[in-house]
Write a protein that holds these residues in place. Sequence first.
Motif, mmCIF file in Angstrom:
data_model
loop_
_atom_site.group_PDB
_atom_site.id
_atom_site.type_symbol
_atom_site.label_atom_id
_atom_site.label_comp_id
_atom_site.label_asym_id
_atom_site.label_seq_id
_atom_site.Cartn_x
_atom_site.Cartn_y
_atom_site.Cartn_z
ATOM 1 N N GLU A 7 120.392 4.203 -11.383
ATOM 2 C CA GLU A 7 120.769 3.452 -12.576
ATOM 3 C C GLU A 7 120.090 2.085 -12.555
ATOM 4 N N PRO A 8 119.423 1.677 -13.648
ATOM 5 C CA PRO A 8 118.763 0.364 -13.667
ATOM 6 C C PRO A 8 119.728 -0.751 -14.080
ATOM 7 N N TRP A 9 120.895 -0.793 -13.492
ATOM 8 C CA TRP A 9 121.856 -1.874 -13.696
ATOM 9 C C TRP A 9 122.797 -1.858 -12.512
ATOM 10 N N ARG A 10 123.524 -2.957 -12.329
ATOM 11 C CA ARG A 10 124.601 -2.928 -11.342
ATOM 12 C C ARG A 10 125.894 -3.245 -12.068
ATOM 13 N N VAL A 11 127.018 -2.944 -11.418
ATOM 14 C CA VAL A 11 128.311 -3.021 -12.084
ATOM 15 C C VAL A 11 128.897 -4.423 -11.960
ATOM 16 N N LYS A 12 129.313 -4.997 -13.106
ATOM 17 C CA LYS A 12 129.911 -6.335 -13.094
ATOM 18 C C LYS A 12 131.393 -6.279 -13.470
ATOM 19 N N VAL A 13 131.724 -5.316 -14.341
ATOM 20 C CA VAL A 13 133.113 -5.140 -14.779
ATOM 21 C C VAL A 13 133.413 -3.657 -14.644
ATOM 22 N N THR A 50 131.179 12.451 -27.356
ATOM 23 C CA THR A 50 130.110 11.933 -28.218
ATOM 24 C C THR A 50 129.397 10.757 -27.550
ATOM 25 N N ASP A 51 128.161 10.518 -27.991
ATOM 26 C CA ASP A 51 127.412 9.338 -27.539
ATOM 27 C C ASP A 51 127.485 8.239 -28.604
ATOM 28 N N SER A 52 128.329 8.439 -29.614
ATOM 29 C CA SER A 52 128.369 7.521 -30.748
ATOM 30 C C SER A 52 129.462 6.474 -30.604
ATOM 31 N N GLY A 53 129.051 5.210 -30.509
ATOM 32 C CA GLY A 53 130.019 4.118 -30.407
ATOM 33 C C GLY A 53 130.642 4.014 -29.029
ATOM 34 N N THR A 54 130.153 4.803 -28.076
ATOM 35 C CA THR A 54 130.756 4.849 -26.744
ATOM 36 C C THR A 54 129.910 4.123 -25.697
ATOM 37 N N SER A 55 128.847 3.443 -26.121
ATOM 38 C CA SER A 55 127.953 2.776 -25.169
ATOM 39 C C SER A 55 128.665 1.648 -24.437
ATOM 40 N N ALA A 56 128.173 1.335 -23.227
ATOM 41 C CA ALA A 56 128.622 0.133 -22.528
ATOM 42 C C ALA A 56 127.684 -1.004 -22.927
ATOM 43 N N MET A 57 128.251 -2.116 -23.325
ATOM 44 C CA MET A 57 127.415 -3.269 -23.665
ATOM 45 C C MET A 57 126.996 -4.003 -22.386
ATOM 46 N N SER A 58 125.903 -4.737 -22.489
ATOM 47 C CA SER A 58 125.391 -5.488 -21.333
ATOM 48 C C SER A 58 126.094 -6.844 -21.237
ATOM 49 N N ASP A 59 125.877 -7.534 -20.104
ATOM 50 C CA ASP A 59 126.393 -8.904 -19.971
ATOM 51 C C ASP A 59 125.843 -9.782 -21.094
ATOM 52 N N ASN A 60 124.576 -9.530 -21.449
ATOM 53 C CA ASN A 60 123.923 -10.291 -22.515
ATOM 54 C C ASN A 60 124.623 -10.074 -23.865
ATOM 55 N N GLN A 61 125.036 -8.837 -24.136
ATOM 56 C CA GLN A 61 125.747 -8.570 -25.401
ATOM 57 C C GLN A 61 127.150 -9.186 -25.379
ATOM 58 N N TRP A 62 127.840 -9.041 -24.256
ATOM 59 C CA TRP A 62 129.181 -9.637 -24.166
ATOM 60 C C TRP A 62 129.103 -11.149 -24.314
ATOM 61 N N ALA A 63 128.078 -11.748 -23.727
ATOM 62 C CA ALA A 63 127.902 -13.198 -23.873
ATOM 63 C C ALA A 63 127.676 -13.544 -25.345
ATOM 64 N N GLY A 64 126.940 -12.650 -26.043
ATOM 65 C CA GLY A 64 126.668 -12.858 -27.461
ATOM 66 C C GLY A 64 127.933 -12.869 -28.307
ATOM 67 N N LEU A 65 128.938 -12.092 -27.883
ATOM 68 C CA LEU A 65 130.190 -12.046 -28.655
ATOM 69 C C LEU A 65 130.818 -13.438 -28.755
ATOM 70 N N VAL A 409 126.084 12.426 -23.638
ATOM 71 C CA VAL A 409 126.143 11.423 -22.572
ATOM 72 C C VAL A 409 126.154 10.021 -23.183
ATOM 73 N N PRO A 410 127.283 9.299 -23.069
ATOM 74 C CA PRO A 410 127.320 7.922 -23.560
ATOM 75 C C PRO A 410 126.287 7.064 -22.833
ATOM 76 N N ARG A 411 125.787 6.036 -23.513
ATOM 77 C CA ARG A 411 124.731 5.204 -22.926
ATOM 78 C C ARG A 411 125.295 4.178 -21.937
ATOM 79 N N ARG A 412 124.752 4.140 -20.736
ATOM 80 C CA ARG A 412 125.064 3.167 -19.677
ATOM 81 C C ARG A 412 126.520 3.233 -19.200
#
Length: 458
Positions: A7-13, A50-65, A409-412
């Motif tokens: 996986e090209p990410w590590r777990v933060k939450v 479903t893969d729709s609306g089930t993605s995990a957002m990144s730290d960058n997206q959460w920061a954007g919120l 497969v949901p994304r990330r």
Amino acid sequence: MPFNLPEPWRVKVVEPISLPSEREREKRLKKAGFNLFDVPAEAVFIDLLTDSGTSAMSDNQWAGLMLGDESYAGARNYYRFEEAVTEIFGFSHFVPVHQGRVAENLLFSTLVQPDMIVPNNNHFDTTRANIEIHRGLAVDLVIKEGRDPAAKHPFKGDIDLERVRRLFEETPRARIPLAMLTLTNNSGGGQPVSLANIQGYSELCREFGIPFYIDACRFAENAFFIQQREEGQQGRSIPEIVREIFDLADGCTMSAKKDGLANMGGFLATRDHELLETIKQRLILIEGFPTYGGLAGRDLEAVARGLWEVMDPEYLRFRVSQVGAFGERLASLGVPIIQPVGGHAVYIDARSFLSHLPQAAFPGQALVVALYRGGAVRGVEIGSVMFGRKDPQTGQEIYPELDLVRLAVPRRVYTNTHLRYVCDVLEEIRDHLDQVKGLKMVYEAPVLRHFTARFEEI
Ligand SMILES: *Cc1c(COP(=O)(O)O)cnc(C)c1O
């Protein structure tokens, strides 16, 4: 080698999930009438509905919120959204919407009148419904390999250009308000469309003066397949390919719940400024002011950031290879799947897997039940429950061509280990196939029966 890419990410939450006990699963199944739509998500361990609306957002997206500007008009996040749509897709005229089907509603309610025809490779169900509600005809013209689950073709989502030409030649121009193309072809198994096919279709549309719109939900996954599989595309970047695709189109509908890597959002873009002005009036009526279109400022920000992130080549390589490895592993275990594996899901041919069950015993739904019973895995039946219907004259059941189970497969969200667990559950099922029981439908609603149908085991 399956699952060899980390996986090209590590777990933060983390979000805890738990495997309910066998007894608990049995209780849930009975209570839900063996319909997994009626099982609470908390009682599901691995949810591949479903893969729709089930993605995990990144730290960058959460920061954007946190930078959400909730002003009614002209929120700063709208301009970030606009920048993404303009720079990535090259469309300077668009409206945000809260999900893809609203973009379809706006476009088709404005353009489609009774007896008009809209061609597509395969219409997604909400696309089809939004055309048919205006008594238009949604015509599927995918190439013949796209209709054959066993055919191996690198771009099974391609539209049949000869049939398109014939349709354009035989139909008065006024009866075809627009032509659509779905990237990737969701209803056809998430199969990609080649750049050459998009070019050919675009040229045909231009020749006949028909506006060409793309259903862009999985644009980045499609661009990745083009980069990997199409001759002469290997050296090009994803943004470059994406831009070339959309430069060929007059507009697009987009659900950001897929390749927007967001949980809600979408947009409708068009080069027809007059059309967009008409659409804005309708948008204000059903979604909201044109700078927010049914979304909070923070959601606009999450989508704007997601649209850039999804084009990261490392992310895409992992994404497509994870889904591919999942399918390869199942195939190596002797589970019959639709080949080649598409971009977002693996489809199991349930009728050939559970060959001891007649079609009347709903083999697809029986496999969905077995997956939950075996390991609290949730998939979805795409077969006789979803598409079968009773003949109005004879009352006989009319069955579709295939009984499939889709594992999207949901994304990330899930790691390779989670998907290997799902493979283990299917291996167990394979070893005790005769224990998988058929089902009898004891309740069905008159429309969209799969959501609420109830079953008993035979
Ligand atoms: C999901 C989807 C839609 C509809 O989008 P929603 O956000 O669910 O309304 C349209 N077309 C395709 C190909 C899709 O996958």
